[in-house]
Each structure stands twice: as structure tokens, then as C-alpha cells.
Design an enzyme around this catalytic site. Structure first.
Site, PDB file in Angstrom:
ATOM      1  N   GLY A  13       2.164 -10.275 -12.363  1.00 54.10           N
ATOM      2  CA  GLY A  13       1.398  -9.032 -12.182  1.00 54.10           C
ATOM      3  C   GLY A  13       2.343  -7.843 -12.212  1.00 54.10           C
ATOM      4  N   GLY A  50      -8.257   3.284  -9.423  1.00 51.03           N
ATOM      5  CA  GLY A  50      -8.098   4.689  -9.035  1.00 51.03           C
ATOM      6  C   GLY A  50      -6.813   5.365  -9.417  1.00 51.03           C
ATOM      7  N   GLY A  51      -5.659   4.787  -9.063  1.00 51.01           N
ATOM      8  CA  GLY A  51      -4.430   5.481  -9.378  1.00 51.01           C
ATOM      9  C   GLY A  51      -3.254   5.051  -8.543  1.00 51.01           C
ATOM     10  N   PHE A 116      -6.874  11.524  -3.181  1.00 51.19           N
ATOM     11  CA  PHE A 116      -7.223  10.178  -2.734  1.00 51.19           C
ATOM     12  C   PHE A 116      -7.351  10.178  -1.217  1.00 51.19           C
ATOM     13  CE2 PHE A 116      -7.215   5.724  -4.378  1.00 51.19           C
ATOM     14  CZ  PHE A 116      -7.680   5.991  -5.655  1.00 51.19           C
ATOM     15  N   PHE A 156       1.682 -23.305 -12.615  1.00 57.96           N
ATOM     16  CA  PHE A 156       1.213 -23.086 -11.250  1.00 57.96           C
ATOM     17  C   PHE A 156       2.267 -23.553 -10.251  1.00 57.96           C
ATOM     18  CE2 PHE A 156      -0.953 -23.919  -7.357  1.00 57.96           C
ATOM     19  CZ  PHE A 156      -2.172 -23.260  -7.355  1.00 57.96           C
ATOM     20  N   ASP A 211      -1.192 -17.891  -2.545  1.00 57.04           N
ATOM     21  CA  ASP A 211      -0.295 -19.037  -2.779  1.00 57.04           C
ATOM     22  C   ASP A 211       1.139 -18.766  -2.311  1.00 57.04           C
ATOM     23  OD1 ASP A 211      -2.619 -19.455  -4.194  1.00 57.04           O
ATOM     24  OD2 ASP A 211      -1.652 -20.066  -6.063  1.00 57.04           O
ATOM     25  N   GLN A 230      -7.554  -5.059   4.785  1.00 61.57           N
ATOM     26  CA  GLN A 230      -8.284  -3.835   4.457  1.00 61.57           C
ATOM     27  C   GLN A 230      -9.657  -4.102   3.850  1.00 61.57           C
ATOM     28  OE1 GLN A 230      -6.913  -0.862   1.203  1.00 61.57           O
ATOM     29  NE2 GLN A 230      -6.697   0.171   3.167  1.00 61.57           N
ATOM     30  N   HIS A 232     -12.436  -2.168   1.847  1.00 61.10           N
ATOM     31  CA  HIS A 232     -12.662  -0.951   1.076  1.00 61.10           C
ATOM     32  C   HIS A 232     -14.114  -0.550   1.324  1.00 61.10           C
ATOM     33  CE1 HIS A 232     -12.987   1.867  -2.198  1.00 61.10           C
ATOM     34  NE2 HIS A 232     -11.729   1.691  -2.527  1.00 61.10           N
ATOM     35  N   LEU A 242     -15.506  -3.461  -7.158  1.00 60.47           N
ATOM     36  CA  LEU A 242     -15.068  -2.210  -6.538  1.00 60.47           C
ATOM     37  C   LEU A 242     -15.576  -0.980  -7.275  1.00 60.47           C
ATOM     38  CD1 LEU A 242     -13.100  -0.965  -4.384  1.00 60.47           C
ATOM     39  CD2 LEU A 242     -11.520  -0.694  -6.282  1.00 60.47           C
ATOM     40  N   GLU A 245     -12.144   4.538  -5.055  1.00 57.75           N
ATOM     41  CA  GLU A 245     -12.051   5.703  -4.179  1.00 57.75           C
ATOM     42  C   GLU A 245     -11.913   6.996  -4.991  1.00 57.75           C
ATOM     43  OE1 GLU A 245      -9.901   5.004  -0.499  1.00 57.75           O
ATOM     44  OE2 GLU A 245      -8.522   6.577  -1.127  1.00 57.75           O
ATOM     45  N   ARG A 290      -9.469   4.346   4.712  1.00 57.98           N
ATOM     46  CA  ARG A 290     -10.433   3.267   4.475  1.00 57.98           C
ATOM     47  C   ARG A 290     -10.851   2.539   5.738  1.00 57.98           C
ATOM     48  NH1 ARG A 290      -7.669   0.973  -1.097  1.00 57.98           N
ATOM     49  NH2 ARG A 290      -8.240   2.808  -2.302  1.00 57.98           N
ATOM     50  N   HIS A 358     -10.529  -6.103   0.493  1.00 59.15           N
ATOM     51  CA  HIS A 358      -9.873  -5.502  -0.662  1.00 59.15           C
ATOM     52  C   HIS A 358      -8.384  -5.802  -0.752  1.00 59.15           C
ATOM     53  CE1 HIS A 358      -9.368  -2.627  -3.851  1.00 59.15           C
ATOM     54  NE2 HIS A 358      -8.590  -1.834  -3.142  1.00 59.15           N
ATOM     55  N   ARG A 393      -3.358   0.475   4.715  1.00 62.74           N
ATOM     56  CA  ARG A 393      -2.737   1.027   3.516  1.00 62.74           C
ATOM     57  C   ARG A 393      -3.529   2.226   3.021  1.00 62.74           C
ATOM     58  NH1 ARG A 393      -3.604   0.304  -2.424  1.00 62.74           N
ATOM     59  NH2 ARG A 393      -5.476  -0.847  -1.915  1.00 62.74           N
ATOM     60  N   GLY A 395      -4.982   4.245  -0.031  1.00 61.43           N
ATOM     61  CA  GLY A 395      -5.311   3.974  -1.422  1.00 61.43           C
ATOM     62  C   GLY A 395      -4.298   4.628  -2.338  1.00 61.43           C
TER      63      GLY A 395
HETATM   64  C1  LIG Z   1     -10.368  -3.999  -7.649  1.00 67.70           C
HETATM   65  C2  LIG Z   1      -9.061  -3.478  -7.136  1.00 67.70           C
HETATM   66  C3  LIG Z   1      -8.731  -2.148  -7.317  1.00 67.70           C
HETATM   67  C4  LIG Z   1      -7.527  -1.653  -6.832  1.00 67.70           C
HETATM   68  N1  LIG Z   1      -7.216  -0.340  -7.058  1.00 67.70           N
HETATM   69  C5  LIG Z   1      -6.028   0.137  -6.644  1.00 67.70           C
HETATM   70  C6  LIG Z   1      -5.645   1.485  -6.908  1.00 67.70           C
HETATM   71  O1  LIG Z   1      -6.386   2.260  -7.518  1.00 67.70           O
HETATM   72  N2  LIG Z   1      -4.444   1.917  -6.473  1.00 67.70           N
HETATM   73  C7  LIG Z   1      -3.577   1.093  -5.815  1.00 67.70           C
HETATM   74  O2  LIG Z   1      -2.482   1.533  -5.476  1.00 67.70           O
HETATM   75  N3  LIG Z   1      -3.909  -0.196  -5.558  1.00 67.70           N
HETATM   76  C8  LIG Z   1      -5.105  -0.693  -5.966  1.00 67.70           C
HETATM   77  N4  LIG Z   1      -5.425  -1.998  -5.692  1.00 67.70           N
HETATM   78  C9  LIG Z   1      -4.430  -2.877  -5.093  1.00 67.70           C
HETATM   79  C10 LIG Z   1      -3.427  -3.324  -6.130  1.00 67.70           C
HETATM   80  O3  LIG Z   1      -4.047  -3.397  -7.379  1.00 67.70           O
HETATM   81  C11 LIG Z   1      -2.832  -4.690  -5.822  1.00 67.70           C
HETATM   82  O4  LIG Z   1      -2.317  -4.695  -4.534  1.00 67.70           O
HETATM   83  C12 LIG Z   1      -1.718  -5.024  -6.788  1.00 67.70           C
HETATM   84  O5  LIG Z   1      -2.134  -4.868  -8.112  1.00 67.70           O
HETATM   85  C13 LIG Z   1      -1.159  -6.408  -6.590  1.00 67.70           C
HETATM   86  O6  LIG Z   1      -0.185  -6.635  -7.590  1.00 67.70           O
HETATM   87  P1  LIG Z   1       0.806  -7.881  -7.532  1.00 67.70           P
HETATM   88  O7  LIG Z   1       1.745  -7.743  -8.667  1.00 67.70           O
HETATM   89  O8  LIG Z   1       1.371  -7.995  -6.177  1.00 67.70           O
HETATM   90  O9  LIG Z   1      -0.144  -9.138  -7.722  1.00 67.70           O
HETATM   91  P2  LIG Z   1      -1.176  -9.540  -8.899  1.00 67.70           P
HETATM   92  O10 LIG Z   1      -1.337  -8.508  -9.934  1.00 67.70           O
HETATM   93  O11 LIG Z   1      -2.386 -10.049  -8.218  1.00 67.70           O
HETATM   94  O12 LIG Z   1      -0.429 -10.729  -9.597  1.00 67.70           O
HETATM   95  C14 LIG Z   1      -0.217 -11.958  -8.978  1.00 67.70           C
HETATM   96  C15 LIG Z   1       0.486 -12.854  -9.953  1.00 67.70           C
HETATM   97  O13 LIG Z   1       0.902 -14.029  -9.297  1.00 67.70           O
HETATM   98  C16 LIG Z   1       0.580 -15.144 -10.062  1.00 67.70           C
HETATM   99  N5  LIG Z   1       0.413 -16.288  -9.164  1.00 67.70           N
HETATM  100  C17 LIG Z   1      -0.269 -16.341  -7.992  1.00 67.70           C
HETATM  101  N6  LIG Z   1      -0.167 -17.569  -7.455  1.00 67.70           N
HETATM  102  C18 LIG Z   1       0.611 -18.299  -8.290  1.00 67.70           C
HETATM  103  C19 LIG Z   1       1.083 -19.631  -8.301  1.00 67.70           C
HETATM  104  N7  LIG Z   1       0.770 -20.509  -7.328  1.00 67.70           N
HETATM  105  N8  LIG Z   1       1.846 -20.044  -9.327  1.00 67.70           N
HETATM  106  C20 LIG Z   1       2.158 -19.202 -10.344  1.00 67.70           C
HETATM  107  N9  LIG Z   1       1.734 -17.930 -10.390  1.00 67.70           N
HETATM  108  C21 LIG Z   1       0.980 -17.488  -9.372  1.00 67.70           C
HETATM  109  C22 LIG Z   1      -0.653 -14.757 -10.822  1.00 67.70           C
HETATM  110  O14 LIG Z   1      -0.755 -15.515 -11.993  1.00 67.70           O
HETATM  111  C23 LIG Z   1      -0.372 -13.291 -11.118  1.00 67.70           C
HETATM  112  O15 LIG Z   1       0.397 -13.191 -12.298  1.00 67.70           O
HETATM  113  C24 LIG Z   1      -6.644  -2.501  -6.147  1.00 67.70           C
HETATM  114  C25 LIG Z   1      -6.982  -3.836  -5.965  1.00 67.70           C
HETATM  115  C26 LIG Z   1      -8.178  -4.337  -6.433  1.00 67.70           C
HETATM  116  C27 LIG Z   1      -8.519  -5.756  -6.185  1.00 67.70           C
END
Ligand SMILES: Cc1cc2nc3c(=O)[nH]c(=O)nc-3n(C[C@H](O)[C@H](O)[C@H](O)COP(=O)(O)OP(=O)(O)OC[C@H]3O[C@@H](n4cnc5c(N)ncnc54)[C@H](O)[C@@H]3O)c2cc1C
Ligand code: SF4
Ligand code: FES
Lengths: 584, 249
Positions: A13, A50-51, A116, A156, A211, A230, A232, A242, A245, A290, A358, A393, A395
Site C-alpha cells: 500500500g 478526502g486528502g 478538513f 500472503f 495481519d 476511529q 467516521h 465512506l 469528510e 471525528r 474507519h 486521528r 482526517g
Molecule cells: C475509505 C477510506 C477513506 C480514507 N480516506 C482518507 C483520507 O482522505 N485521508 C487520509 O489521510 N486517510 C484516509 N484513510 C486512511 C488511510 O487511507 C489508510 O490509513 C492508509 O491508506 C493505510 O495505508 P497502508 O499503506 O498502511 O495500508 P494499505 O493500503 O491498507 O495496504 C496494506 C498492504 O498490506 C498487504 N498485506 C496485508 N496483510 C498481508 C499479509 N498477511 N501478507 C502480505 N501482504 C499483506 C496488503 O496486500 C496491502 O498491500 C481512509 C481510509 C479508508 C478506509
């Protein structure tokens, strides 16, 4: 048999990809593996709308971003971490601009910012209302140009490999072949995202099952502040999709069944007319934080002023006064989602919304270099808890956090890997072989179980919602923890029908449930032990904040007899706790 | 009993099936259910062995594409209520099937990489971070914005008759993403992308059927992107032809 890299990142991600690029740029001779259970562009960062916040405009200041974040956290954030976060945020965001992220712009070509919740000024960068989507694709596509980055897509991770007190790799199930590979590395960065799926009604995708938290916890690393979850305030009833915001940042209002802007009754300020140029007032009413907005919803429901529906009570988010042009320009995805999933066109009708799970503020305990207490193990993104988010947190701080701490984790892991090249290969391969056996024995070849995965998952979801939701009490939390213990017992009687090695998604669902049960219990026990109310953690039996005893991070440790809770001090550098005030 | 619906689903498990089969399941009917909800119901309550991809269930992660009654669809955005009779669900067409509804993405990932989908700046023309963002007006953003909306869902490949016939074709989404960077005012790498895009396997194979744009759930209009790339490449061709001559005079 094993494969060898210098650094392995679990998660593709926003955080994982940012870390991977940081390593490739820090030291191009290092080989970096990105292990992800879905193709990186499917990661749930894609859903963020959102941003992302960072100080860029002349009228804004780092100090203000710092204060908004610390106040928003109800003083549970570590101030050294927040300071570093707000300082490094602008350069990280500009970097993403240079990598092609299609940020929305002002007429003069500079990036545009929007208001925000909980922020005192417009400082949230946005790419229409698909910010996470654009950030993730920009990062993924950019990552393709670095040849040292090797991807293990649809792989995985099941277990962190620890030898000699050092994390030295990971076991990962290759979904295509069913083989559990031993991926060795001098440093490992967990970037596995959140755990919203522990609850029934969530904005999180199917893959957000905690995980990485469970893997770190099982390897002896504590989970920090897990009781802070949190809600939302504006999810679509039923699906939990969602409504960002940003819709309130652009001027949307929340009304109850009588069309009344009920937030004014909950210490969030007084409404100004939507036609008033002052509207929306920052850090007030609809732009409050929130936690407070979600809590206001519950109170409003208790007063019988919400609207009953088939998927629970709701209130209305009214955007009509923004007009079609502004909605299409600034919030096109909101319109698309509301039309498709609620049958409502927000240009003409208000959108039904209710609070929805959220984000998890808690996570793997890390320091400001994203390092954990286990040598060689780092964590960044939603899986980690640095903590800049504390008890709530704000937003648009999370997307920025992925960049700042993803990059920091990458740089720190690169240095660690360079200094610690030697691995205990033989012992690690033995561990890897044992893990392959465990997966085969306990899952793929398991005979005779009767409990359906979906049944256990549903019961876990229900007990989390009923006992560990917006308001909790000792009684509700005890019931939840007891229920989770029962589910853990029943898990050993799991029914597995799929014996296949190729894309066995019943196996991955079982492994995810296994992880979620650990995460859920850590949440429940941490919440039980915190006998105060702070931010998103509201105890009906302990309604006040108690700085005397709980200006502390909780730490949940895994032991053979269950969860042990410990504490560690919050870092306060310059702004001692005060009353949290909004709408003034 | 309340209203139900039947789903006839493509099954293939390489270790035990020599050929694909179809299996029919009965699911409850709910007006608010998308097809993905019905498929999830089958997996959770009836048959845990069914395999498919999904995550966001809000039409943005791009993983839940399937053929629904022969048409490529995002199953989290296609509603049960819009169908009558038995619904036939198959993996997206045109790709090797791994198992059940899961197909191989390898070809696309390689093609995506071949169009160099990242900002390329000329040697020494990178702007230092300290100097801030590249300026880009809203109008310059609109130039390429549509092509940034691609979620890599692969529906356009499943619909493309050229790709079905010859999978060396670069295909709609990869070309659109190449164009996305070509048309970004911050980018200077068009020449480097031409190798893939203007090659025999690139735009010239497209016979402009337009099926890709018709099925695209995000209005990316890959067919339009291919057309624009063709026009631009033709101009290149004439420039190359004319320039040496023009220089002489
Ligand atoms: C609908 C929504 C809207 C949001 N809007 C905002 C916003 O506007 N502004 C803001 O700041 N935040 C926002 N957030 C929060 C923010 O998007 C997330 O906190 C953030 O994107 C998480 O990113 P990450 O890289 O930590 O994880 P993720 O993007 O969730 O990535 C997790 C990764 O881990 C991998 N993974 C997980 N478990 C395993 C495993 N066992 N083995 C191998 N791979 C695994 C997955 O494949 C994935 O690639 C929002 C969240 C949601 C749900
Ligand atoms: S162009 Fe459209 S149909 Fe093709 S992959 Fe992208 S979003 Fe999907
Ligand atoms: S599940 Fe993500 S697009 Fe359908």
C-alpha cells in the site's frame, strides 16, 4: 530452501511502496522485496478519498499543524513524533507531486488545499475526491522504474522469522502455488495496513484484517493503544461505504430527522448559515473532530432524533446547497458512490449516513525511525503506532503519515540491513519448513472440523460492535473478551473444505480470521484496562479523562496465558495537556 | 421462501479438474445486493471452495472484474436487481485462468511496465524538492486527467477483439496509461515511451472497435487515448520525414 533479499517489506500500500522507493534511493545496491497479498494497486490506500495534510501555503504554519494534531489526539500523541511529522510532511508531499500525483490545482498552477475536520485552516491537499487512489497509483507506477525492487504479488505472509533475537525474514504463502516460501532479509518492514474488518460495519476493504499486527504481536512486539478505534461519522448505512469528510470541508452539513443541525447541542460551536461566507467554520460544528461527531450521533439517537432505517438509525448529510457544479468538480466520487450504493443523487437529496468503523489509531509500537523493540523489525502506515494519532486521528493525517514514516522506515531499514548482512540461514530455513508444515497440518489437510469460518467471523464482528463500540463499559468489554476467548477455542474446530494449493482463498480467510481474533482480544483487553475516557475511547463507567493515571500509551503483550497490559509514557515536549475545545 | 436467484458459476481447479465446469448456486435476493454480495454469500454459507478476487467493494480497487452473462463487469458495481433469470459468471475473457474466477495478471503487469508509467525528466532538468511543486494549471491537469482514472480492472482487455485475437497487442489500459504521462505537462519522456506505444504491438494494431471505452467503468476512454496517440505518432512521422529536408533550405 529460501530466497534472500536485503530488506523485505510486507505490504504494497502507500506505506510499503514509499518505503520500497526510499530504500532503492538510499542504497541502490540493496535488493528489496515487496510481499503483498493483493496486487499493490488493490491495497486499501486506493479507497482514501478526502486528502492528505501538509503545510504548504504562506498563511499556514507548522506550529498550527502540530497543535491541531496534538489537540485532536487528546494529548495522547507523542509530541516529538508529531513535530517531526509536520516538519517532514511538506517535502514528502512535494516529492509525490514530482512523481506525478495529479493534485488538484489553483488557477495559478500551485496545488490546491481544502479544509478538513479538526484543522484550523485549509491544509489538506487533494486529488479530486480520489486522493488515496491517485497517490497509490503514482507510487506503484513510480516504483516500477526501480530495478532493485522485486515484487511478490499475491503472496500472503504468515509468520515473522526471529532467530538470535533478530527478525531475519518472513514466511509467505505463494497463492498461485500454495508453497510457503522462506523469504530471508536483514530487515523487515511491516506495512500491512489496518484491521477494520474485526468489526462488522466498516469502510475498510476485505484485506484489512490486521495481519501484520498479529504477526508482530506473536513475535513478542507489543501492540500500542489498541483501544483507540476511529468511527467516521459519515458512512452509508448497510454497506459502510465512506462519504468523505471533504464533503463537509466543502460545506456539507449534518442534520437530524427534523432538519436541525444537531451538532450545536454537543459542544461543537454554533452554526452559521450555509450562505454565510464564514461557512464552514474550521474546527467547529461539521468540521469538529471525528470522535466527537460520532459520539454526538449516539447521543442524538438516544434522544430519538435520528431516522430509523433497515440498517440502523441514520442522520442526513446535506450537500444540496453546494450545487451541481461544485459537487461535480470537488466531489464527483461522492456523487458516484451515493448514486450507485444509496440510490441518492446528492445534488437533489441529502445522503443518509451513520458512524462507521474507519481507522485504528493503535498498532505495532514503533519509535520515530519506525523501529520496533525487535531488532531488524520496522513498521509503518496504519499497522504501526508511532504515535502521531494518539486517541483520535485527524482526517487527512494518515495518508501523509504513510509517506513520512514509510520513507523513514525505508531509510532506517536500509542502514540496518547494510550493517547487519549476516543471517542464520540454516536455523531460519528450519523455521520456514516448520511453518509450511503448520499450514498444511492445521489448515489445508485439517480433517473433521465443524465451525464455518463465516460463522466465527460474524460472531467476532457482533461482539466487537456490541462491546467495544463508540461507548464501552467494564461490563460490555468483559462480555466481549469472554466471547472472544470462546471463539478462540472454537477456532480449533474450524471446518476447511478446500484442499487445493492453487489460490486457496478459504485458507487465506482462515488465516485472516486467526489474525483477527488476536487483534480483537488485544483491543478488548486494552480497552478494559483503560478506566478513563479519552478521544475515541469512551467509557460510560469512567466518563472523564484521567491524566493522573492514563496520560500513557497502553502496550498489549502476547503471553502464553493471554494478553498482558503494560504502559509507557507519552512524550510531551512543549504543550502540556489542556481541555480539548472546539467551536470557540 | 423469500425470493431467490440462481448463479451459474465457472469452476476450474487445476489440480483436480481437467476441464472447467459450471456449478449452479441459489442465493437470496436482496435489492441492494451487488453480484459480489451474492458470490460472497456462496463462499461464506454454501461452498467455501469458490475462489475469486475482491477487496474494496466500492468500485475502486479494480479486483472484482468478471464476465456477467458474457459482459465484463465490476461485480461490486453490478446489481442483482438488474438481472433476470439465471446469471452466468465467468472469469474475465482473454486471460489464462488460474482457478475458478481468478485469471493471470502477468501479461498486463509486464505491459504496464513497458510503457514506463512514471514521470520522466530530461537529464539535469529535475526540479529540486526545495523549489516546491511543478506548476500545473487546472487546464493542463484536465489534458491528461481522464487517463489517470484507470483502476487496472482489465474489463477493457476482456472486451477487446484485437487482444482476444492476438495478445501481443499492448491493449487499451496500458496505452491509456502511457498517454496519461505523455500528456502530463510535468513529463518529458514521450520519446522513450514511443518504442512501446508506436510499435507494431502498440497503437497500430487497434482497429478502433471502441468496445474498451464502452465497458470501462471509470470513463477512461482508452479508445480515445489510442486515437490521440495515433494522431500524435503520425505527426511525428511527418516531422521526421520533413525535418531533414526543411533543414537544408
Ligand atoms: C475509505 C477510506 C477513506 C480514507 N480516506 C482518507 C483520507 O482522505 N485521508 C487520509 O489521510 N486517510 C484516509 N484513510 C486512511 C488511510 O487511507 C489508510 O490509513 C492508509 O491508506 C493505510 O495505508 P497502508 O499503506 O498502511 O495500508 P494499505 O493500503 O491498507 O495496504 C496494506 C498492504 O498490506 C498487504 N498485506 C496485508 N496483510 C498481508 C499479509 N498477511 N501478507 C502480505 N501482504 C499483506 C496488503 O496486500 C496491502 O498491500 C481512509 C481510509 C479508508 C478506509
Ligand atoms: S481503461 Fe477502464 S476498463 Fe480498462 S483497465 Fe482501466 S479502468 Fe478498467
Ligand atoms: S471489489 Fe474493489 S473494485 Fe470491486
Amino acid at each position: 530452501m529460501s530466497v534472500r533479499h536485503d530488506v523485505v517489506i510486507v505490504g504494497g500500500g502507500g506505506a510499503g511502496l514509499r518505503a520500497a522507493i526510499a530504500i532503492a534511493e538510499t542504497n541502490p545496491s540493496l535488493s528489496v522485496a515487496v510481499v503483498s497479498k493483493v496486487y499493490p494497486m488493490r491495497s486499501h490506500t486506493v479507497a482514501a478519498e478526502g486528502g492528505a495534510a501538509a503545510v504548504i501555503k504562506d498563511n499556514d504554519s507548522l506550529e498550527d499543524h502540530f497543535r491541531d494534531t496534538v489537540g485532536g489526539s487528546d494529548w495522547l500523541a507523542d509530541q516529538d513524533a508529531v513535530e517531526l511529522f509536520v516538519n517532514e510532511a511538506p517535502a514528502e508531499m512535494i516529492q509525490l507531486e514530482h512523481w506525478g500525483c495529479p493534485w488538484s490545482r489553483e488557477p495559478d498552477g500551485t496545488v490546491a488545499v481544502r479544509p478538513f475536520g479538526g484543522m484550523n485552516i485549509e491544509r489538506t491537499w487533494f486529488a479530486s475526491d480520489k486522493t488515496g487512489f491517485h497517490m497509490l497509483h503514482a507510487l506503484y507506477q513510480t516504483s516500477l522504474k526501480y530495478s532493485p525492487i522485486v515484487s511478490y504479488d499475491e503472496s500472503f505472509a504468515t509468520k515473522i522469522l526471529v532467530e538470535n533475537g533478530r527478525c531475519q525474514g518472513v514466511s509467505a504463502l505463494d497463492l498461485r502455488t500454495g508453497k510457503v516460501e522462506t523469504i530471508l532479509a536483514s530487515a523487515l518492514i511491516l506495512c500491512t495496513g489496518g484491521a477494520g474488518r474485526v468489526f462488522p460495519f466498516t469502510t475498510n476493504g476485505a484485506i484489512n484484517t490486521g495481519d501484520g499486527m498479529a504477526m508482530a504481536y506473536r513475535a513478542g512486539v507489543p501492540l500500542k493503544d489498541m483501544e483507540f478505534i476511529q468511527y467516521h461519522p459519515t458512512g452509508l448505512p448497510g454497506t459502510g461505504i465512506l462519504i468523505t469528510e471533504a464533503s463537509r470541508g466543502e460545506g456539507g452539513i449534518l442534520v437530524n430527522k427534523d432538519g436541525y443541525r444537531y451538532l450545536q447541542d454537543y459542544d461543537l460551536g454554533k452554526p452559521v448559515q450555509v450562505t454565510d461566507p464564514e461557512h464552514p467554520v474550521k474546527k467547529s460544528m461539521e468540521l469538529g473532530p471525528r470522535d466527537r461527531l460520532s459520539q454526538a450521533f449516539v447521543k442524538e439517537m438516544e434522544r430519538g432524533r435520528t431516522i430509523p432505517g433497515p440498517h440502523g438509525d441514520f442522520v442526513l448529510l446535506d450537500l444540496r446547497h453546494l450545487g451541481e457544479k461544485k459537487i461535480d468538480k470537488k466531489l464527483p466520487f461522492v456523487r458516484e458512490l451515493a448514486k450507485n450504493y444509496a440510490g441518492i443523487d446528492p445534488v437533489y437529496e441529502p445522503i443518509p449516513v451513520r458512524p462507521v468503523i474507519h481507522y485504528i489509531m493503535g498498532g505495532v509500537d514503533t519509535d520515530t525511525d519506525s523501529a520496533t523493540s525487535l531488532l531488524g523489525l520496522f513498521a509503518a502506515g496504519e499497522v504501526a503506532c508511532v504515535s502521531i494519532n494518539g486517541a483520535n486521528r485527524l482526517g487527512s493525517n494518515s495518508l501523509t503519515e504513510l509517506l513520512v514514516f514509510g520513507a523513514r522506515a525505508g531509510r532506517a531499514a536500509a542502514i540496518f540491513a547494510t550493517q547487519n548482512p549476516d543471517l542464520d540461514v540454516e536455523a531460519l530455513e528450519k523455521q520456514g519448513a516448520d511453518e509450511q508444515d503448520r499450514i498444511a497440518r492445521d489448515f489445508i489437510r485439517k480433517e473433521g472440523g465443524t465451525e464455518r469460518i463465516a460463522t466465527l467471523r460474524r460472531e467476532m464482528n457482533e461482539t466487537m460492535e456490541s462491546g467495544a463500540g463508540i461507548y464501552r463499559s467494564e461490563r460490555s468489554l468483559r462480555d466481549t473478551c469472554d466471547k472472544l476467548m470462546e471463539l478462540r477455542q472454537r477456532f480449533s474446530n474450524l471446518l476447511i473444505e478446500d484442499r487445493s494449493l492453487t489460490f486457496n482463498t478459504e485458507l487465506t480467510s482462515a488465516l485472516e480470521l486467526d489474525f483477527m481474533l488476536d487483534v480483537a482480544l488485544a483491543i478488548g483487553q486494552s480497552a478494559l484496562a483503560r478506566t478513563e475516557s479519552r478521544g475515541s475511547h469512551q467509557r460510560t463507567d469512567h466518563p472523564d479523562r484521567d491524566d493522573e493515571n492514563f496520560l500513557k500509551h497502553s502496550l498489549a503483550f502476547h503471553t502464553d496465558d493471554g494478553v498482558r497490559i503494560g504502559y509507557k509514557d507519552v512524550v510531551i515536549t512543549k504543550w502540556p495537556p489542556q481541555e480539548r475545545v472546539y467551536g470557540k | 421462501m423469500d425470493k431467490t436467484m440462481e448463479l451459474e458459476i465457472f469452476r476450474y481447479r487445476p489440480e483436480q479438474d481437467s476441464e472447467p465446469t459450471f456449478q449452479t448456486y441459489e442465493v437470496p435476493f436482496h435489492t441492494e445486493w451487488v453480484i459480489l454480495d451474492a458470490v460472497n454469500y456462496i463462499k461464506d454459507e454454501i461452498d467455501g471452495t469458490l475462489s475469486y478476487r475482491w477487496s474494496c467493494r466500492m468500485g475502486v480497487c479494480g479486483s472484482c472484474g468478471m464476465m456477467v452473462n458474457g459482459v465484463p463487469k465490476l461485480t461490486c458495481a453490478a446489481f442483482l436487481k438488474d438481472y433476470t433469470g439465471k446469471i452466468r459468471i465467468e472469469p474475465l475473457e482473454g486471460f489464462p485462468v488460474e482457478r475458478d474466477l481468478i485469471f493471470s495478471m502477468d501479461d498486463f503487469i509486464a505491459k504496464l511496465k513497458s510503457v514506463k508509467p512514471w514521470i520522466i525528466r530530461k537529464e539535469g532538468e529535475d526540479k529540486p524538492l526545495e523549489e516546491g511543486e511543478y506548476l500545473q494549471t487546472p487546464r493542463q491537469l484536465v489534458e491528461y486527467q481522464q487517463y489517470t482514472m484507470c483502476i487496472n480492472c482489465m474489463l477493457c482487455y476482456a472486451a477487446c477483439p484485437v487482444y482476444a485475437h492476438d495478445n501481443t497487442f499492448l491493449g487499451p489500459a496500458a496505452i491509456a496509461l502511457g498517454q496519461r504521462y505523455n500528456m502530463d505537462s510535468r513529463d518529458q519522456g514521450r520519446d522513450q515511451r514511443q518504442e512501446a506505444i508506436a510499435s507494431h504491438e502498440g497503437i497500430w494494431q487497434c482497429t478502433f472497435v471502441g468496445e474498451c471505452s464502452a465497458v470501462c467503468p471509470k470513463d477512461v476512454d482508452p479508445a480515445g487515448a489510442i486515437q490521440r496517440a495515433k494522431v500524435a505518432s503520425t505527426i511525428d512521422y511527418f516531422k521526421e520525414l520533413l525535418l531533414p529536408w526543411g533543414k537544408k533550405s
